[in-house]
Motif scaffolding. Structure first.
Motif, mmCIF file in Angstrom:
data_model
loop_
_atom_site.group_PDB
_atom_site.id
_atom_site.type_symbol
_atom_site.label_atom_id
_atom_site.label_comp_id
_atom_site.label_asym_id
_atom_site.label_seq_id
_atom_site.Cartn_x
_atom_site.Cartn_y
_atom_site.Cartn_z
ATOM 1 N N LEU A 41 -3.349 -44.338 29.839
ATOM 2 C CA LEU A 41 -2.493 -45.127 29.980
ATOM 3 C C LEU A 41 -1.143 -44.374 30.546
ATOM 4 C CD1 LEU A 41 -1.294 -48.039 29.892
ATOM 5 C CD2 LEU A 41 -0.122 -47.404 27.797
ATOM 6 N N GLU A 60 4.421 -43.661 29.864
ATOM 7 C CA GLU A 60 3.789 -42.849 28.485
ATOM 8 C C GLU A 60 4.176 -41.317 28.782
ATOM 9 O OE1 GLU A 60 1.969 -44.327 25.758
ATOM 10 O OE2 GLU A 60 3.048 -45.861 27.008
ATOM 11 N N TYR A 83 -3.608 -47.751 34.334
ATOM 12 C CA TYR A 83 -4.294 -46.837 33.848
ATOM 13 C C TYR A 83 -5.029 -45.724 34.568
ATOM 14 C CZ TYR A 83 -4.837 -48.955 29.213
ATOM 15 O OH TYR A 83 -4.371 -49.525 27.935
ATOM 16 N N PHE A 98 -0.750 -53.570 32.653
ATOM 17 C CA PHE A 98 -0.766 -52.135 32.559
ATOM 18 C C PHE A 98 -1.421 -51.361 33.631
ATOM 19 C CE2 PHE A 98 0.140 -52.574 27.822
ATOM 20 C CZ PHE A 98 -0.462 -53.807 27.442
#
Lengths: 112, 113
Positions: B45, B58, B35, B33
């Protein structure tokens, strides 16, 4: 939309005292609730985590209390020490998509 | 925990340029991921990096601005494109492994001037 609400935003505790940080959530699909500790200039580090099938988990001076019916969970730091001064984030994960959603964080300062 | 090497640790960039951030893990992980963390703020995120396919972004983040690659199970890159001062932030790589759960890198502190 804030999915995990964290309070307080900042907290000052005397050395040896108990630090308490609270979080609340709405999404009943959440199945994993970690707490992260972050020092300046560092990434968050996992402190302790709990799943909703237990009401409490303790690791050393750190305890998570979990209230499934109220959709709330909290971090208690016993015998708080100056070295505990950091930012703490509660978080949650829904079992369907594996991403972690963070609360806004609590800046904790322990007075020596 | 899984050991993450994130590079560069910090950079100062001119507006309009692009920066690529690298994330290398010492073991195979199931998920990676990216961030973003504004100073003194929480983590947001950006996207989930999928091996061999397009990342899952996102809301509020798009591929043209933040292209992501993940050519294998231990490596990913995030590019911040056509930067503006609003992109000044800390960018963090995170991984999920079966043995260690979620681990975060130390982050890349980006300043756009």
């Amino acid at each position: 939309q804030q999915q995990v609400k964290q309070s307080p935003q900042s907290l000052i505790v005397q050395k040896g005292g108990i630090s308490i940080i609270n979080c609340a959530y709405e999404n009943t699909a959440f199945d994993y609730f970690p707490w992260y500790q972050q020092f300046p200039g560092k990434g968050p580090a996992l402190l302790i985590a709990i799943r909703p099938d237990v009401s409490e988990k303790k690791e050393g001076r750190f305890t998570i209390s979990f209230n499934k019916s109220a959709k709330q969970f909290s971090l208690h730091i016993m015998d708080s020490q100056p070295g505990d001064s950091a930012t703490y984030f509660c978080a949650a994960r829904a079992n369907r998509d594996d991403k972690i959603i963070f609360g806004k964080g609590t800046r904790l300062h322990i007075l020596p | 925990s899984a050991v993450i090497s994130q590079k560069p640790s910090r950079d100062i960039c001119q507006r309009g340029t692009s920066l690529t951030i690298q994330c290398q893990v010492d073991s195979q992980v199931t998920m990676m991921f990216w961030y973003r963390q504004q100073p003194g703020q929480s983590l947001t995120l950006i996207a989930t990096a999928n091996q061999g396919s397009e990342a899952t972004y996102e809301s509020g983040f798009v591929i043209d601005k933040f292209p992501i690659s993940r050519p294998n199970l231990t490596f990913s890159t995030l590019t911040v494109s056509n930067m503006s001062p609003e992109d000044s932030s800390i960018y963090l790589c995170s991984v999920l492994s079966l043995n260690y759960g979620y681990t975060f890198g130390s982050g890349t502190r980006l300043t756009v001037v």
